[in-house]
Design a protein around this motif. Structure first.
Motif, PDB file in Angstrom:
ATOM      1  N   ASP A  24      68.152  47.850  67.352  1.00 38.79           N
ATOM      2  CA  ASP A  24      66.801  47.599  67.849  1.00 38.79           C
ATOM      3  C   ASP A  24      66.533  48.544  69.019  1.00 38.79           C
ATOM      4  N   ARG A  25      65.314  49.097  69.040  1.00 41.09           N
ATOM      5  CA  ARG A  25      64.895  50.020  70.103  1.00 41.09           C
ATOM      6  C   ARG A  25      65.782  51.271  70.166  1.00 41.09           C
ATOM      7  N   LEU A  26      65.960  51.861  69.014  1.00 41.74           N
ATOM      8  CA  LEU A  26      66.696  53.113  68.913  1.00 41.74           C
ATOM      9  C   LEU A  26      65.741  54.292  69.089  1.00 41.74           C
ATOM     10  N   THR A  27      66.164  55.309  69.819  1.00 45.03           N
ATOM     11  CA  THR A  27      65.431  56.568  69.910  1.00 45.03           C
ATOM     12  C   THR A  27      66.360  57.692  69.494  1.00 45.03           C
ATOM     13  N   VAL A  28      65.933  58.475  68.500  1.00 48.62           N
ATOM     14  CA  VAL A  28      66.661  59.669  68.087  1.00 48.62           C
ATOM     15  C   VAL A  28      65.745  60.848  68.348  1.00 48.62           C
ATOM     16  N   ALA A  29      66.141  61.750  69.242  1.00 50.78           N
ATOM     17  CA  ALA A  29      65.264  62.850  69.638  1.00 50.78           C
ATOM     18  C   ALA A  29      66.106  64.056  69.993  1.00 50.78           C
ATOM     19  N   GLY A  30      65.455  65.185  70.178  1.00 53.52           N
ATOM     20  CA  GLY A  30      66.216  66.344  70.605  1.00 53.52           C
ATOM     21  C   GLY A  30      65.494  67.649  70.384  1.00 53.52           C
ATOM     22  N   GLY A  31      66.061  68.718  70.862  1.00 53.58           N
ATOM     23  CA  GLY A  31      65.460  70.027  70.742  1.00 53.58           C
ATOM     24  C   GLY A  31      66.235  70.971  69.860  1.00 53.58           C
ATOM     25  N   GLY A  32      67.361  70.529  69.296  1.00 55.21           N
ATOM     26  CA  GLY A  32      68.146  71.376  68.414  1.00 55.21           C
ATOM     27  C   GLY A  32      67.786  71.150  66.965  1.00 55.21           C
ATOM     28  N   PHE A  80      68.094  49.077  58.456  1.00 54.17           N
ATOM     29  CA  PHE A  80      67.852  47.863  59.241  1.00 54.17           C
ATOM     30  C   PHE A  80      67.574  48.186  60.712  1.00 54.17           C
ATOM     31  N   ILE A  81      66.788  49.217  60.928  1.00 54.59           N
ATOM     32  CA  ILE A  81      66.417  49.639  62.278  1.00 54.59           C
ATOM     33  C   ILE A  81      65.058  49.034  62.618  1.00 54.59           C
ATOM     34  N   THR A  82      64.885  48.547  63.841  1.00 52.40           N
ATOM     35  CA  THR A  82      63.622  47.910  64.236  1.00 52.40           C
ATOM     36  C   THR A  82      63.106  48.499  65.547  1.00 52.40           C
ATOM     37  N   ASN A  83      61.774  48.542  65.641  1.00 54.71           N
ATOM     38  CA  ASN A  83      61.103  48.911  66.901  1.00 54.71           C
ATOM     39  C   ASN A  83      61.648  50.212  67.486  1.00 54.71           C
ATOM     40  N   SER A  84      61.653  51.252  66.673  1.00 58.19           N
ATOM     41  CA  SER A  84      62.380  52.466  67.056  1.00 58.19           C
ATOM     42  C   SER A  84      61.570  53.731  66.790  1.00 58.19           C
TER      43      SER A  84
END
Length: 316
Positions: free
Chosen positions: A14-22, A75-79
Motif C-alpha cells: 500500500d502506498r508504493l511509489t516507483v519512480a526514477g530518472g534512469g 495486489f498494489i493499492t493507492n500507489s
C-alpha cells in the motif's frame, strides 16, 4: 519478493511509489527468437510484503536473461508509478494484476515493432487505474486491458508502433473470465500502429461482459485499423468453429479523426449469437489516401447508431 520470471516485482504493498530518472533494459533481443506464443497456445507466459515503500530508480539497470516481465505489480493499492523508461522487455514491460487505485504517468516504453508479446502495459483484475502522459512504442499492444479490468482511465498516451490500445482478448478460459466495465480512452494519438482502439474477444468463447466503454478525442496517423471490434479473434492455427459469448455493449467511439493506412477504417465484427448492443459512432473523420477509392466502414451483427460527421459513411 519472489518472482520466478519477473525482473522487478511487488506484491501486497500500500502506498508504493516507483519512480526514477534512469531506464530498465530488459535485454529482449536475447530471448525474442525463442518466443513462440503467437503459434503455441500452450506456451509459458512470459510472465508474482511490504507495508509502505518508496523505490527510486536512477541508474542504468540490466536484467538477467531468465527474466521476462520487466516490472510486475500484484495486489498494489493507492500507489504511483512515474518517470520510468523501459526498453526491450523480453515480454510485457509493466504487468498490473489485482491492483486498486494505481496511477501510471510519465513513462516511456520502447521495443521494436517486430518484438513478440512485448505489451507496454497489461492490466487484469484491477480497479481504478489511471494511465496518462506517456509514450509507448512496442511490438504488441501499447496497453491491453484483459479480464476483470474495471474503471480504467487512459489519456494523453502516444502509441506506435504497436497493436494499439486494446480491450481483450476476452472469453478464452474459465480461470480468467471476469467482466470488463467502465473503460475510458481519451486524447490519445496513434502513429503507424497496427490498430488504433480495439475490442477483441475469442471465438468460440465463454460468456462474460464488456460494457460502458468510451474512446474519444483520438488522433490517428496512419494506423492500419483505426476502429476495431473483433469478436472472431483467434490468432492461432486450428481454431474451432463457433461464436463469441462475450456481450459487448454500451460502446462509444467519439471524435476520432486522421488517416487510415488501409481502406477499411471502421471494422465492427460482432458475435452472431450475441450481437453488440448500443454501439455509437459520433463525429468520425478517417480518410484513406491509398488506391481504390475512399475509406469504408464494415459492420456485422451490431445494433447501434451514428451521429454527426461520418467519414467513412457510417455502417450503423
Amino acid at each position: 519478493m519472489f518472482f520466478t520470471d519477473t525482473w522487478i516485482g511487488f506484491r501486497y504493498v500500500d502506498r508504493l511509489t516507483v519512480a526514477g530518472g534512469g531506464y530498465l533494459d530488459g535485454k529482449g533481443p536475447a530471448a525474442w527468437p525463442y518466443n513462440d506464443c503467437h503459434k503455441n497456445p500452450g506456451c509459458k507466459p512470459l510472465p508474482a510484503f511490504m507495508d509502505s515503500l518508496k523505490i527510486i530508480l536512477t541508474s542504468y539497470l540490466v536484467s538477467n536473461l531468465n527474466y521476462s516481465q520487466t516490472l510486475r505489480l500484484d495486489f498494489i493499492t493507492n500507489s504511483r508509478v512515474h518517470h520510468l523508461r523501459s526498453i526491450n522487455s523480453k515480454n510485457t514491460h509493466i504487468n498490473v494484476f489485482a491492483c486498486t487505485n494505481l496511477s501510471i504517468s510519465q513513462v516511456r516504453i520502447t521495443a521494436p515493432a517486430e518484438s513478440p508479446n512485448t505489451d507496454g502495459i497489461r492490466i487484469g483484475s484491477s480497479n481504478t487505474i489511471k494511465i496518462s502522459n506517456s509514450v509507448i512504442s512496442t511490438g504488441d499492444d501499447c496497453i491491453s486491458m484483459v479480464s476483470g479490468s474495471q474503471n480504467i482511465d487512459i489519456s494523453y498516451v502516444a502509441c506506435g508502433p504497436g497493436h494499439g490500445i486494446s480491450i481483450g482478448s476476452l472469453g478464452r478460459s474459465h480461470e480468467n473470465n471476469d467482466d470488463v466495465v467502465g473503460i475510458r480512452v481519451s486524447k490519445c494519438t496513434f502513429i503507424g500502429s497496427d490498430n488504433g482502439v480495439r475490442i477483441k474477444t475469442w471465438a468460440p468463447s465463454l460468456s462474460s461482459l464488456a460494457s460502458n466503454i468510451t474512446f474519444e478525442d483520438i488522433v490517428i496517423r496512419n494506423a492500419r485499423n483505426p476502429i476495431v471490434i473483433d469478436q472472431q479473434y483467434c490468432p492461432l492455427s486450428g481454431c474451432m468453429e463457433g461464436d463469441s459469448a462475450v456481450q459487448v455493449q454500451n460502446v462509444i467511439f467519439r471524435n476520432i479523426w486522421g488517416i487510415s493506412q488501409t481502406k477499411v477504417a471502421v471494422n465492427i465484427q460482432c458475435s452472431g449469437v450475441l450481437p453488440c448492443k448500443n454501439v455509437q459512432l459520433i463525429n468520425i473523420h478517417l480518410a484513406y489516401k491509398g488506391r481504390n477509392g475512399h475509406a469504408t466502414a464494415v459492420c456485422s451483427h451490431v445494433l447501434g447508431s451514428s451521429y454527426g460527421r461520418q467519414i467513412p459513411a457510417g455502417c450503423l
